[in-house]
Design a protein around this motif. Structure first.
Motif, PDB file in Angstrom:
ATOM      1  N   PRO A 189       0.799  -1.229   0.000  1.00  0.00           N
ATOM      2  CA  PRO A 189       0.000   0.000   0.000  1.00  0.00           C
ATOM      3  C   PRO A 189       0.831   1.278   0.000  1.00  0.00           C
ATOM      4  O   PRO A 189       0.289   2.363  -0.220  1.00  0.00           O
ATOM      5  CB  PRO A 189      -0.808  -0.121   1.296  1.00  0.00           C
ATOM      6  N   LEU A 190       2.141   1.173   0.259  1.00  0.00           N
ATOM      7  CA  LEU A 190       3.021   2.351   0.273  1.00  0.00           C
ATOM      8  C   LEU A 190       3.833   2.405  -1.018  1.00  0.00           C
ATOM      9  O   LEU A 190       4.122   1.370  -1.625  1.00  0.00           O
ATOM     10  CB  LEU A 190       3.954   2.296   1.489  1.00  0.00           C
ATOM     11  N   PRO A 191       4.223   3.605  -1.470  1.00  0.00           N
ATOM     12  CA  PRO A 191       4.907   3.748  -2.772  1.00  0.00           C
ATOM     13  C   PRO A 191       6.256   3.050  -2.804  1.00  0.00           C
ATOM     14  O   PRO A 191       7.104   3.249  -1.930  1.00  0.00           O
ATOM     15  CB  PRO A 191       5.046   5.266  -2.935  1.00  0.00           C
ATOM     16  N   LEU A 192       6.459   2.248  -3.851  1.00  0.00           N
ATOM     17  CA  LEU A 192       7.690   1.473  -3.983  1.00  0.00           C
ATOM     18  C   LEU A 192       8.731   2.147  -4.874  1.00  0.00           C
ATOM     19  O   LEU A 192       9.921   1.854  -4.763  1.00  0.00           O
ATOM     20  CB  LEU A 192       7.374   0.088  -4.559  1.00  0.00           C
ATOM     21  N   TYR A 193       8.293   3.044  -5.754  1.00  0.00           N
ATOM     22  CA  TYR A 193       9.198   3.587  -6.759  1.00  0.00           C
ATOM     23  C   TYR A 193       9.223   5.112  -6.691  1.00  0.00           C
ATOM     24  O   TYR A 193       8.291   5.744  -6.191  1.00  0.00           O
ATOM     25  CB  TYR A 193       8.787   3.111  -8.154  1.00  0.00           C
ATOM     26  N   SER A 194      10.290   5.691  -7.224  1.00  0.00           N
ATOM     27  CA  SER A 194      10.508   7.135  -7.110  1.00  0.00           C
ATOM     28  C   SER A 194      10.434   7.854  -8.451  1.00  0.00           C
ATOM     29  O   SER A 194      10.876   9.002  -8.561  1.00  0.00           O
ATOM     30  CB  SER A 194      11.872   7.402  -6.455  1.00  0.00           C
ATOM     31  N   ASP A 195       9.886   7.225  -9.479  1.00  0.00           N
ATOM     32  CA  ASP A 195       9.806   7.841 -10.802  1.00  0.00           C
ATOM     33  C   ASP A 195       8.853   9.032 -10.783  1.00  0.00           C
ATOM     34  O   ASP A 195       7.705   8.914 -10.332  1.00  0.00           O
ATOM     35  CB  ASP A 195       9.321   6.822 -11.834  1.00  0.00           C
ATOM     36  N   LEU A 196       9.307  10.174 -11.297  1.00  0.00           N
ATOM     37  CA  LEU A 196       8.482  11.379 -11.370  1.00  0.00           C
ATOM     38  C   LEU A 196       7.990  11.598 -12.802  1.00  0.00           C
ATOM     39  O   LEU A 196       8.600  11.122 -13.757  1.00  0.00           O
ATOM     40  CB  LEU A 196       9.263  12.599 -10.895  1.00  0.00           C
ATOM     41  N   GLY A 197       6.894  12.316 -12.923  1.00  0.00           N
ATOM     42  CA  GLY A 197       6.346  12.614 -14.237  1.00  0.00           C
ATOM     43  C   GLY A 197       5.669  11.439 -14.901  1.00  0.00           C
ATOM     44  O   GLY A 197       5.316  11.505 -16.084  1.00  0.00           O
ATOM     45  N   MET A 198       5.458  10.365 -14.160  1.00  0.00           N
ATOM     46  CA  MET A 198       4.832   9.170 -14.724  1.00  0.00           C
ATOM     47  C   MET A 198       3.320   9.195 -14.493  1.00  0.00           C
ATOM     48  O   MET A 198       2.835   9.783 -13.522  1.00  0.00           O
ATOM     49  CB  MET A 198       5.436   7.914 -14.095  1.00  0.00           C
ATOM     50  N   PRO A 199       2.556   8.564 -15.392  1.00  0.00           N
ATOM     51  CA  PRO A 199       1.100   8.567 -15.250  1.00  0.00           C
ATOM     52  C   PRO A 199       0.634   7.929 -13.949  1.00  0.00           C
ATOM     53  O   PRO A 199       1.227   6.963 -13.459  1.00  0.00           O
ATOM     54  CB  PRO A 199       0.628   7.748 -16.456  1.00  0.00           C
ATOM     55  N   ALA A 200      -0.423   8.498 -13.402  1.00  0.00           N
ATOM     56  CA  ALA A 200      -1.077   7.953 -12.213  1.00  0.00           C
ATOM     57  C   ALA A 200      -2.584   7.956 -12.467  1.00  0.00           C
ATOM     58  O   ALA A 200      -3.114   8.899 -13.058  1.00  0.00           O
ATOM     59  CB  ALA A 200      -0.738   8.779 -10.980  1.00  0.00           C
ATOM     60  N   VAL A 201      -3.247   6.908 -12.035  1.00  0.00           N
ATOM     61  CA  VAL A 201      -4.694   6.785 -12.227  1.00  0.00           C
ATOM     62  C   VAL A 201      -5.326   6.353 -10.910  1.00  0.00           C
ATOM     63  O   VAL A 201      -4.836   5.425 -10.255  1.00  0.00           O
ATOM     64  CB  VAL A 201      -5.033   5.761 -13.329  1.00  0.00           C
TER      65      VAL A 201
END
Length: 223
Positions: free
Chosen positions: A85-97
């Motif tokens: 349930p917690l964020p695993l990755y640090s990629d920015l500018g990526m799509p989120a839905v």
């Protein structure tokens, strides 16, 4: 309200969220009237439209911020045991839905969050909000783990704050000791106008400090 507008959660000018014609009073009922009325019109509208059972509303955007200290990274990895349930990755500018589905059986909502990443499959987070418990609102994430939530208003934003974690074992609810939790969790919904809004997740531990911060900017779909 036409079918397309109802399913996408878009604004219908014929509905005044400050009147008695509000479709969903569940979130409004968790706040004092003065706090609710202090929220921007768009926020009150989003949290006042109840979908028919099984219907969904979808919001699309992108991740704008992601920070973790070493303790936050550890908490995120440990949370894999209960469905990540917690964020695993640090990629920015990526799509989120974000998809919110009305759960007719429980009278709550099912939230599905999808975060794309560079290389590999996206992270998908499932949780269920139910209107009950001591605080009137609880969120379940997986493996019987959940947390009570309190609702607040600060600087025009709607805040959901953890008020104790628990796990359900053999039909019994057991409160988790603080040492087995990542700390105080806050989810912030802040409106930016023009159909844009921010969802931010913050986790602050009493010993390890501000462990996790994730923010994503969304925009409502057009009819």
């Amino acid at each position: 309200m036409n079918t397309q507008v109802q399913r996408l959660g878009l604004h219908d000018p014929s509905i005044d969220v400050c009147s008695s014609h509000v479709g969903d009073l569940r979130f409004r009922g968790l706040l004092p009237a003065a706090d609710w009325n202090a929220l921007p019109h768009a926020v009150r509208r989003r949290f006042s439209e109840r979908l028919a059972g099984g219907d969904s509303v979808v919001y699309a955007g992108e991740v704008t911020a992601m920070r973790r200290n070493w303790a936050g990274w550890v908490f995120c990895q440990m949370a894999r045991l209960i469905g990540s349930p917690l964020p695993l990755y640090s990629d920015l500018g990526m799509p989120a839905v974000v998809t919110v589905t009305e759960d007719a059986r429980s009278g709550g909502q099912i939230w599905t969050r999808m975060y794309a990443r560079r290389g590999g499959f996206p992270q998908v987070v499932h949780s269920a909000k139910r209107f009950g418990g001591v605080t009137g609102l609880e969120e379940y994430v997986g493996r019987g783990v959940g947390m009570a939530l309190t609702v607040h208003v600060a600087d025009g934003a709607l805040l959901f704050k953890s008020a104790g974690y628990f796990v359900t074992l053999m039909g019994r609810r057991v409160r988790l000791p603080r040492g087995l939790t990542p700390g105080a969790l806050t989810v912030t919904h802040r409106d930016y106008g023009g159909g844009r809004f921010l969802f931010a997740l913050d986790v602050v531990h009493p010993k390890f400090g501000h462990c996790i911060h994730q923010a994503a900017l969304f925009k409502e779909a057009s009819p």
